[in-house]
Design a protein around this motif. Structure first.
Motif, PDB file in Angstrom:
ATOM      1  N   LEU A   5      51.165 106.173   4.304  1.00 44.56           N
ATOM      2  CA  LEU A   5      50.216 105.554   3.388  1.00 44.56           C
ATOM      3  C   LEU A   5      48.805 106.007   3.770  1.00 44.56           C
ATOM      4  O   LEU A   5      48.624 106.765   4.723  1.00 44.56           O
ATOM      5  N   PHE A   6      47.815 105.528   3.035  1.00 43.70           N
ATOM      6  CA  PHE A   6      46.415 105.751   3.401  1.00 43.70           C
ATOM      7  C   PHE A   6      46.053 107.236   3.445  1.00 43.70           C
ATOM      8  O   PHE A   6      45.260 107.667   4.262  1.00 43.70           O
ATOM      9  N   GLU A   7      46.690 108.033   2.579  1.00 43.71           N
ATOM     10  CA  GLU A   7      46.486 109.476   2.648  1.00 43.71           C
ATOM     11  C   GLU A   7      45.568 110.021   1.560  1.00 43.71           C
ATOM     12  O   GLU A   7      45.207 111.188   1.581  1.00 43.71           O
ATOM     13  N   ASP A   8      45.204 109.184   0.588  1.00 49.81           N
ATOM     14  CA  ASP A   8      44.252 109.598  -0.424  1.00 49.81           C
ATOM     15  C   ASP A   8      42.851 109.648   0.203  1.00 49.81           C
ATOM     16  O   ASP A   8      42.465 108.763   0.969  1.00 49.81           O
ATOM     17  N   LYS A   9      42.072 110.681  -0.106  1.00 53.97           N
ATOM     18  CA  LYS A   9      40.760 110.845   0.529  1.00 53.97           C
ATOM     19  C   LYS A   9      39.811 109.696   0.205  1.00 53.97           C
ATOM     20  O   LYS A   9      39.054 109.234   1.064  1.00 53.97           O
ATOM     21  N   LEU A 166      47.859  89.524  -4.867  1.00 52.48           N
ATOM     22  CA  LEU A 166      48.277  90.803  -4.294  1.00 52.48           C
ATOM     23  C   LEU A 166      49.667  90.754  -3.667  1.00 52.48           C
ATOM     24  O   LEU A 166      50.290  91.800  -3.457  1.00 52.48           O
ATOM     25  N   LEU A 167      50.149  89.557  -3.374  1.00 49.96           N
ATOM     26  CA  LEU A 167      51.422  89.423  -2.657  1.00 49.96           C
ATOM     27  C   LEU A 167      52.586  90.137  -3.352  1.00 49.96           C
ATOM     28  O   LEU A 167      53.400  90.783  -2.669  1.00 49.96           O
ATOM     29  N   PRO A 168      52.704  90.086  -4.699  1.00 54.55           N
ATOM     30  CA  PRO A 168      53.821  90.803  -5.343  1.00 54.55           C
ATOM     31  C   PRO A 168      53.780  92.317  -5.143  1.00 54.55           C
ATOM     32  O   PRO A 168      54.794  92.991  -5.351  1.00 54.55           O
ATOM     33  N   PHE A 169      52.627  92.850  -4.745  1.00 60.90           N
ATOM     34  CA  PHE A 169      52.484  94.293  -4.570  1.00 60.90           C
ATOM     35  C   PHE A 169      52.593  94.710  -3.103  1.00 60.90           C
ATOM     36  O   PHE A 169      52.439  95.889  -2.773  1.00 60.90           O
ATOM     37  N   ARG A 170      52.859  93.748  -2.256  1.00 56.99           N
ATOM     38  CA  ARG A 170      53.005  94.024  -0.832  1.00 56.99           C
ATOM     39  C   ARG A 170      54.366  94.678  -0.583  1.00 56.99           C
ATOM     40  O   ARG A 170      55.362  94.325  -1.206  1.00 56.99           O
ATOM     41  N   ASN A 171      54.396  95.639   0.332  1.00 65.19           N
ATOM     42  CA  ASN A 171      55.650  96.314   0.663  1.00 65.19           C
ATOM     43  C   ASN A 171      56.685  95.290   1.126  1.00 65.19           C
ATOM     44  O   ASN A 171      56.416  94.513   2.058  1.00 65.19           O
ATOM     45  N   PRO A 172      57.874  95.256   0.491  1.00 65.90           N
ATOM     46  CA  PRO A 172      58.893  94.258   0.871  1.00 65.90           C
ATOM     47  C   PRO A 172      59.270  94.319   2.347  1.00 65.90           C
ATOM     48  O   PRO A 172      59.653  93.308   2.937  1.00 65.90           O
ATOM     49  N   TYR A 173      59.144  95.491   2.938  1.00 67.44           N
ATOM     50  CA  TYR A 173      59.454  95.651   4.359  1.00 67.44           C
ATOM     51  C   TYR A 173      58.576  94.757   5.228  1.00 67.44           C
ATOM     52  O   TYR A 173      59.011  94.223   6.242  1.00 67.44           O
ATOM     53  N   GLY A 210      31.283  93.854   1.103  1.00 67.36           N
ATOM     54  CA  GLY A 210      32.057  94.439   2.191  1.00 67.36           C
ATOM     55  C   GLY A 210      33.399  93.756   2.350  1.00 67.36           C
ATOM     56  O   GLY A 210      34.414  94.405   2.625  1.00 67.36           O
ATOM     57  N   TYR A 211      33.408  92.432   2.185  1.00 71.40           N
ATOM     58  CA  TYR A 211      34.677  91.703   2.234  1.00 71.40           C
ATOM     59  C   TYR A 211      35.595  92.163   1.100  1.00 71.40           C
ATOM     60  O   TYR A 211      36.780  92.442   1.327  1.00 71.40           O
ATOM     61  N   ILE A 212      35.054  92.243  -0.109  1.00 70.75           N
ATOM     62  CA  ILE A 212      35.856  92.700  -1.250  1.00 70.75           C
ATOM     63  C   ILE A 212      36.375  94.111  -0.986  1.00 70.75           C
ATOM     64  O   ILE A 212      37.553  94.420  -1.215  1.00 70.75           O
ATOM     65  N   GLY A 213      35.504  94.973  -0.474  1.00 72.52           N
ATOM     66  CA  GLY A 213      35.900  96.341  -0.166  1.00 72.52           C
ATOM     67  C   GLY A 213      37.005  96.401   0.874  1.00 72.52           C
ATOM     68  O   GLY A 213      37.915  97.234   0.785  1.00 72.52           O
ATOM     69  N   MET A 214      36.959  95.513   1.862  1.00 72.55           N
ATOM     70  CA  MET A 214      37.993  95.481   2.887  1.00 72.55           C
ATOM     71  C   MET A 214      39.346  95.129   2.280  1.00 72.55           C
ATOM     72  O   MET A 214      40.364  95.773   2.561  1.00 72.55           O
ATOM     73  N   VAL A 215      39.379  94.091   1.433  1.00 70.15           N
ATOM     74  CA  VAL A 215      40.647  93.701   0.799  1.00 70.15           C
ATOM     75  C   VAL A 215      41.164  94.831  -0.085  1.00 70.15           C
ATOM     76  O   VAL A 215      42.375  95.064  -0.169  1.00 70.15           O
ATOM     77  N   GLU A 216      40.251  95.552  -0.701  1.00 69.36           N
ATOM     78  CA  GLU A 216      40.671  96.654  -1.573  1.00 69.36           C
ATOM     79  C   GLU A 216      41.293  97.811  -0.800  1.00 69.36           C
ATOM     80  O   GLU A 216      41.958  98.666  -1.381  1.00 69.36           O
ATOM     81  N   THR A 217      41.106  97.869   0.525  1.00 67.33           N
ATOM     82  CA  THR A 217      41.780  98.891   1.324  1.00 67.33           C
ATOM     83  C   THR A 217      43.211  98.503   1.668  1.00 67.33           C
ATOM     84  O   THR A 217      43.974  99.339   2.158  1.00 67.33           O
ATOM     85  N   PHE A 218      43.591  97.243   1.445  1.00 70.17           N
ATOM     86  CA  PHE A 218      44.957  96.816   1.756  1.00 70.17           C
ATOM     87  C   PHE A 218      45.959  97.624   0.934  1.00 70.17           C
ATOM     88  O   PHE A 218      45.708  97.951  -0.233  1.00 70.17           O
ATOM     89  N   SER A 219      47.102  97.899   1.516  1.00 68.12           N
ATOM     90  CA  SER A 219      48.127  98.670   0.804  1.00 68.12           C
ATOM     91  C   SER A 219      48.572  97.961  -0.472  1.00 68.12           C
ATOM     92  O   SER A 219      48.904  98.616  -1.467  1.00 68.12           O
TER      93      SER A 219
END
Length: 270
Positions: A5-9, A166-173, A210-219
């Protein structure tokens, strides 16, 4: 399970901009090492280093620090940032570290190990660690909180709306919390000298944006954004506007205190 994950520039750049660098956790790691092992602090390896915020914090304590990550975009951000001369980076999987057996003093992974093939990673960490070397795995729960005047409780109710959306979009793993994965790794580690720690509250003052931006980095947010960019933007804007209204301010540059709840475990190789 190993996940890429996290591979988009653009995502990597946001990760560098918004993620919190946990200096408090580095202090805990080093205090543990100083109690458990002779002061041979030559080589530290930060696995899944991302854009290097945590990697550089290790520099004052070790002769050499190497950050490793599988993502070229993340490493590009790390290399573009200013770094101490004893810090370098290598691209590799967490389960295949490019170090000789028994040569590493500290292996750490900061908010990354839940994406590794956990058992293969633990075996690889054991291979590269010297006797007396330490392993430190750090992460945090998703439910960050905000502090602002006398409306903190109301703000955190709004934050919970954000996380629930966001919980429904969280990786089930990962499930609802990655803490279970770290507990399983802790339990499966065969070293007799190990300790589990929760929760260390790390507070940072930053603009609300900055807080909003941090949450937006979540997978989970990134997955929503990929599926429905308009809905992701609507959600961020809605949460931002609710927070601003509750704070009775108009500027997203207004500073708030963000409380991040870390957990971590430490162990020393016999």
């Amino acid at each position: 399970m190993a996940v890429r994950l996290f591979e988009d520039k653009k995502h990597a750049a946001a990760y560098l901009q918004y993620r919190v660098a946990p200096q408090e956790l580095i202090s805990r790691m080093m205090s543990y090492m100083e109690k458990k092992t002779p002061k041979q602090f030559n080589l530290a390896v930060d696995v899944g280093c991302g854009s290097g915020q945590g990697t550089t914090l290790l520099a004052p304590y070790f002769t050499k620090v190497v950050g490793t990550d599988i993502s070229p975009a993340q490493l590009e951000m790390a290399l573009a940032s200013s770094k101490p001369p004893n810090v370098s980076y290598r691209q590799c999987p967490a389960e295949e570290l490019p170090f000789a057996s028994g040569k590493v003093d500290l292996v750490t992974a900061m908010t990354a190990a839940h994406w590794f093939d956990c058992q293969r990673f633990l075996k690889e960490a054991d291979r590269v660690l010297r006797p007396g070397g330490c392993l430190a795995l750090v992460s945090y729960t998703m439910d960050m909180e905000l502090e602002y005047g006398d409306v903190s409780s109301a703000l955190n109710d709004i934050c919970k709306e954000f996380y629930a959306a966001l919980l429904p979009f969280r990786n089930p793993y990962l499930g609802s919390s990655s803490e279970r994965i770290y507990l399983n790794m802790f339990d499966s580690c065969s070293y007799p000298d190990k300790e589990w720690n929760e929760k260390l509250l790390v507070k940072r003052t930053m603009p609300l944006s900055g807080y909003i931006g941090m949450v937006e980095t979540f997978s989970s947010y990134q997955k929503l954004q990929q599926k429905d960019p308009a809905e992701a933007e609507r959600l961020s804007n809605d949460i931002r506007n609710k927070l601003l209204s509750t704070m009775n301010v108009s500027s997203p540059d207004t500073e708030v205190t963000v409380v991040v709840k870390y957990f971590y475990w430490l162990t020393c190789k016999p």
